[in-house]
Scaffold this motif. Structure first.
Motif, short mmCIF file in Angstrom:
data_model
loop_
_atom_site.label_atom_id
_atom_site.label_comp_id
_atom_site.label_asym_id
_atom_site.label_seq_id
_atom_site.Cartn_x
_atom_site.Cartn_y
_atom_site.Cartn_z
N LYS A 316 0.83 -1.21 0.00
CA LYS A 316 0.00 0.00 0.00
C LYS A 316 0.86 1.26 0.00
O LYS A 316 0.59 2.21 -0.75
CB LYS A 316 -0.93 0.00 1.23
N LYS A 317 1.93 1.23 0.80
CA LYS A 317 2.79 2.41 0.88
C LYS A 317 3.47 2.68 -0.45
O LYS A 317 3.57 3.85 -0.88
CB LYS A 317 3.84 2.19 1.97
N SER A 318 3.92 1.62 -1.13
CA SER A 318 4.62 1.81 -2.40
C SER A 318 3.73 2.43 -3.46
O SER A 318 4.20 3.13 -4.36
CB SER A 318 5.18 0.48 -2.90
N MET A 319 2.40 2.19 -3.35
CA MET A 319 1.46 2.73 -4.33
C MET A 319 0.78 4.00 -3.86
O MET A 319 0.06 4.64 -4.63
CB MET A 319 0.40 1.67 -4.67
N GLY A 320 0.96 4.35 -2.59
CA GLY A 320 0.30 5.53 -2.06
C GLY A 320 -1.20 5.35 -1.92
O GLY A 320 -1.97 6.30 -2.14
N VAL A 321 -1.63 4.14 -1.54
CA VAL A 321 -3.06 3.89 -1.34
C VAL A 321 -3.30 3.46 0.11
O VAL A 321 -2.39 2.97 0.79
CB VAL A 321 -3.59 2.80 -2.30
N GLU A 322 -4.53 3.66 0.57
CA GLU A 322 -4.89 3.29 1.93
C GLU A 322 -5.94 2.20 1.99
O GLU A 322 -6.12 1.57 3.04
CB GLU A 322 -5.40 4.52 2.68
N HIS A 323 -6.64 1.95 0.88
CA HIS A 323 -7.71 0.95 0.88
C HIS A 323 -7.67 0.15 -0.42
O HIS A 323 -7.35 0.68 -1.48
CB HIS A 323 -9.08 1.62 0.98
N TRP A 324 -8.02 -1.13 -0.31
CA TRP A 324 -8.33 -1.92 -1.51
C TRP A 324 -9.79 -1.69 -1.87
O TRP A 324 -10.58 -1.23 -1.02
CB TRP A 324 -8.07 -3.41 -1.26
N VAL A 325 -10.17 -1.98 -3.09
CA VAL A 325 -11.57 -1.78 -3.48
C VAL A 325 -12.47 -2.58 -2.54
O VAL A 325 -12.16 -3.72 -2.16
CB VAL A 325 -11.82 -2.20 -4.95
N HIS A 326 -13.56 -1.97 -2.17
CA HIS A 326 -14.55 -2.59 -1.28
C HIS A 326 -13.96 -3.00 0.06
O HIS A 326 -14.55 -3.80 0.78
CB HIS A 326 -15.21 -3.82 -1.96
N ASP A 327 -12.76 -2.47 0.37
CA ASP A 327 -12.08 -2.79 1.64
C ASP A 327 -11.91 -4.28 1.85
O ASP A 327 -12.04 -4.81 2.96
CB ASP A 327 -12.84 -2.18 2.82
N VAL A 328 -11.57 -5.00 0.77
CA VAL A 328 -11.37 -6.44 0.87
C VAL A 328 -10.08 -6.73 1.63
O VAL A 328 -9.23 -5.85 1.83
CB VAL A 328 -11.29 -7.10 -0.53
N SER A 329 -9.91 -7.98 2.04
CA SER A 329 -8.72 -8.39 2.77
C SER A 329 -7.51 -8.46 1.83
O SER A 329 -7.65 -8.42 0.60
CB SER A 329 -8.94 -9.77 3.39
N TRP A 330 -6.32 -8.60 2.41
CA TRP A 330 -5.08 -8.72 1.64
C TRP A 330 -5.14 -9.94 0.72
O TRP A 330 -4.78 -9.86 -0.45
CB TRP A 330 -3.93 -8.81 2.61
N ARG A 331 -5.60 -11.05 1.26
CA ARG A 331 -5.69 -12.27 0.43
C ARG A 331 -6.66 -12.06 -0.72
O ARG A 331 -6.37 -12.43 -1.87
CB ARG A 331 -6.12 -13.45 1.28
N GLU A 332 -7.80 -11.46 -0.43
CA GLU A 332 -8.78 -11.21 -1.50
C GLU A 332 -8.22 -10.25 -2.54
O GLU A 332 -8.45 -10.41 -3.75
CB GLU A 332 -10.07 -10.63 -0.90
N ALA A 333 -7.45 -9.25 -2.09
CA ALA A 333 -6.86 -8.30 -3.03
C ALA A 333 -5.89 -9.01 -3.97
O ALA A 333 -5.86 -8.73 -5.18
CB ALA A 333 -6.14 -7.19 -2.26
N LEU A 334 -5.09 -9.95 -3.44
CA LEU A 334 -4.17 -10.71 -4.28
C LEU A 334 -4.92 -11.62 -5.23
O LEU A 334 -4.51 -11.80 -6.40
CB LEU A 334 -3.22 -11.51 -3.40
N GLU A 335 -6.00 -12.22 -4.77
CA GLU A 335 -6.80 -13.06 -5.65
C GLU A 335 -7.40 -12.23 -6.80
O GLU A 335 -7.42 -12.68 -7.96
CB GLU A 335 -7.92 -13.75 -4.86
N MET A 336 -7.86 -11.04 -6.48
CA MET A 336 -8.44 -10.17 -7.52
C MET A 336 -7.39 -9.75 -8.53
O MET A 336 -7.65 -9.68 -9.73
CB MET A 336 -9.09 -8.95 -6.86
N MET A 337 -6.17 -9.46 -8.05
CA MET A 337 -5.09 -9.09 -8.97
C MET A 337 -4.81 -10.19 -9.98
O MET A 337 -4.55 -9.95 -11.15
CB MET A 337 -3.82 -8.81 -8.16
#
Length: 504
Positions: A316-337
């Motif tokens: 998150k820090k490297s991209m300058g973001v604070e939230h994933w879409v829909h505030d999903v979990s880290w695992r869900e964010a990786l699955e979506m990627m």
């Protein structure tokens, strides 16, 4: 896709020497490596200078800037590295390159290179992008900074240094090479198939055990992720104009006329709104994702393991973001990627965008989009779905120009190439993270798809970052002993080639 490197010489040399010698099937082969290591150290400045020379030659396909010169320089570098046959391949766009090196070895390896780079705005850089200066970068070390430093001239130049070192040590290369290169990767490789599908190139590639691209695979903490493929993509430009629409002005007019004249700019905005869900996160193009293959059990387990090892806060820090879409979990964010098709606006412009205001009603507006694709989607079907969707929703007048793109690609985790990567990383004290695919895109489908059906992937120790961004860099001397500098990166390619020669 992080990549980085850095700092002070003694630390870098010590870090490079932490790479253990590999236990090859032939003890003589392992003994042969010591002179190669010495040659790598001796040629260190030569290696750095070669990469700097390459970076200092702009080669921007999107601007048709320096590409022919960049092609000629790349061909010269291949010849100097020992390739016996180096041929420029004309295409309907920028030229490709086909090169071969017959070492008399039992096995042949395919290589994929690119010699083009992304556009730059020099005002955004702390060091001039074509200077290829050596810069001390806090947290990384001493780096080469410049456009193409990590994507891909740094890693590619490092791989060529491995060939120079093996030859300079008087040793025989452990594999033969078939190399294909392009000058349009950064615009979606629209003409690369014309290079690969030439009869003589296909015939040579069919002899290969797989195809790999040099890569600075280490994160700043030294971790390595192996990606078993990449998403596909289509890049396109949507244009709404009064001329084509038959409504709105055919030239810019005073904005007071909006009371009685339609706006092509609003027409484009309304069309874009139909492509995604209300929150802008989910593609809404009819038929676009119908063939998208969901993650299987094995892929989900890979991602679950990756989620435990990868640093969410750091991402998150490297991209300058604070939230994933829909505030999903880290695992869900990786699955979506890994599994989610996307519709993204790269740029949106219409009318006046300079200082102050200018009261006009523009006659034209444009949007640049990229649509990411997952298996079993195809670029052709995605483009057709986009055009059909626009027509069905009353926007058939909007011109859709696909500027580049390709299908997704996948390589089995049990292929010899991937196992060779894992072996080399593990012998360097790194347990690599496996991921089903990279969320970015590359033209690997020309190798993994019909008619070649070859495994394809990336490999290489070392670090760099800033691809497509200001202050792109590639580490020369690392301030972190877990991250290899230039000598350790060269060694990793030597070890990979010897491993590919024996892995079964």
């Amino acid at each position: 896709m992080n990549r980085r490197e850095l700092l002070y010489g003694a630390a870098a040399s010590a870090a490079a020497m932490t790479l253990p010698n590999l236990a090859f099937s032939s003890p003589a082969a392992a003994d042969d490596l010591a002179p190669i290591w010495a040659e790598i150290a001796k040629r260190r400045e030569e290696t750095i200078a070669r990469i700097q020379t390459w970076i200092r030659q702009p080669s921007i396909a999107a601007e048709n800037r320096g590409v022919n010169e960049g092609c000629e320089l790349t061909m010269q570098m291949f010849r100097e590295a020992g390739f016996e046959s180096v041929t420029k391949i004309p295409t309907d766009g920028q030229p490709g390159i086909f090169a071969t090196l017959d070492a008399g070895a039992p096995r042949t390896l395919g290589l994929y290179f690119m010699y083009d780079v992304k556009q730059v705005d020099p005002a955004e850089w702390s060091s001039p992008p074509w200077e290829a200066a050596l810069v001390d970068k806090p947290g990384a070390g001493k780096v080469i900074m410049g456009r193409g430093a990590v994507n891909q001239k740094g890693p590619e130049g490092t791989f060529l240094a491995a060939l120079h070192a093996i030859r300079g040590a008087g040793r025989k290369l452990p594999v033969n090479f078939v190399l294909v290169a392009e000058g349009e990767e950064e615009i979606g490789s629209p003409h690369f198939p014309q290079v690969v599908r030439r009869p003589e190139v296909l015939a040579a590639l069919k002899k290969c055990q797989g195809v790999f691209m040099p890569f600075a695979a280490q994160d700043l903490d030294g971790a390595v992720t192996i990606y078993l493929g990449a998403k596909g993509v289509i890049e396109c430009e949507l244009t709404s104009s009064g001329e084509r629409w038959g409504r709105g002005p055919k030239k810019d007019i005073h904005s007071s006329n909006k009371a009685r004249v339609d706006s092509p700019a609003w027409h484009l905005v309304q069309a874009l709104h139909t492509l995604v869900s209300e929150d802008g996160d989910t593609p809404a193009i009819a038929g676009f994702a119908d063939k998208a293959r969901p993650l299987n059990t094995v892929e989900k387990q890979m991602i679950a393991v990756a989620a435990e090892r990868l640093n969410e806060a750091g991402a998150k820090k490297s991209m300058g973001v604070e939230h994933w879409v829909h505030d999903v979990s880290w695992r869900e964010a990786l699955e979506m990627m890994a599994s989610r098709p996307t519709v993204n606006i790269e740029g949106l412009v219409g009318g006046y965008t300079g200082p102050g205001g200018k009261t006009i009603l523009p006659h034209q507006a444009k949007a640049k989009l990229d649509l990411r694709l997952v298996p079993d989607m195809t670029a052709d079907e995605a483009l057709a779905a986009l055009k059909a969707h626009l027509a069905k929703n009353g926007f058939g007048d909007i011109d859709v120009n696909m500027t580049g793109g390709y299908d997704p690609n996948s390589t089995p985790a049990d292929s010899a190439m991937i196992r060779a990567e894992q072996n080399v990383y593990q012998r360097a004290g790194i347990e690599p993270i496996l991921m089903p695919r990279l969320a970015g895109s590359g033209p690997g489908y020309v190798f993994t798809g019909h008619p070649l059906h070859l495994p394809a992937g990336h490999f290489g120790l070392g670090h760099g970052s800033g691809a497509h961004a200001p202050d792109e860099y590639y580490v020369i001397e690392s301030s972190n002993p877990k991250v290899q500098g230039i000598e350790g990166a060269v060694r990793s390619y030597v070890e990979y080639l010897y491993e590919l020669a024996v892995v079964s």
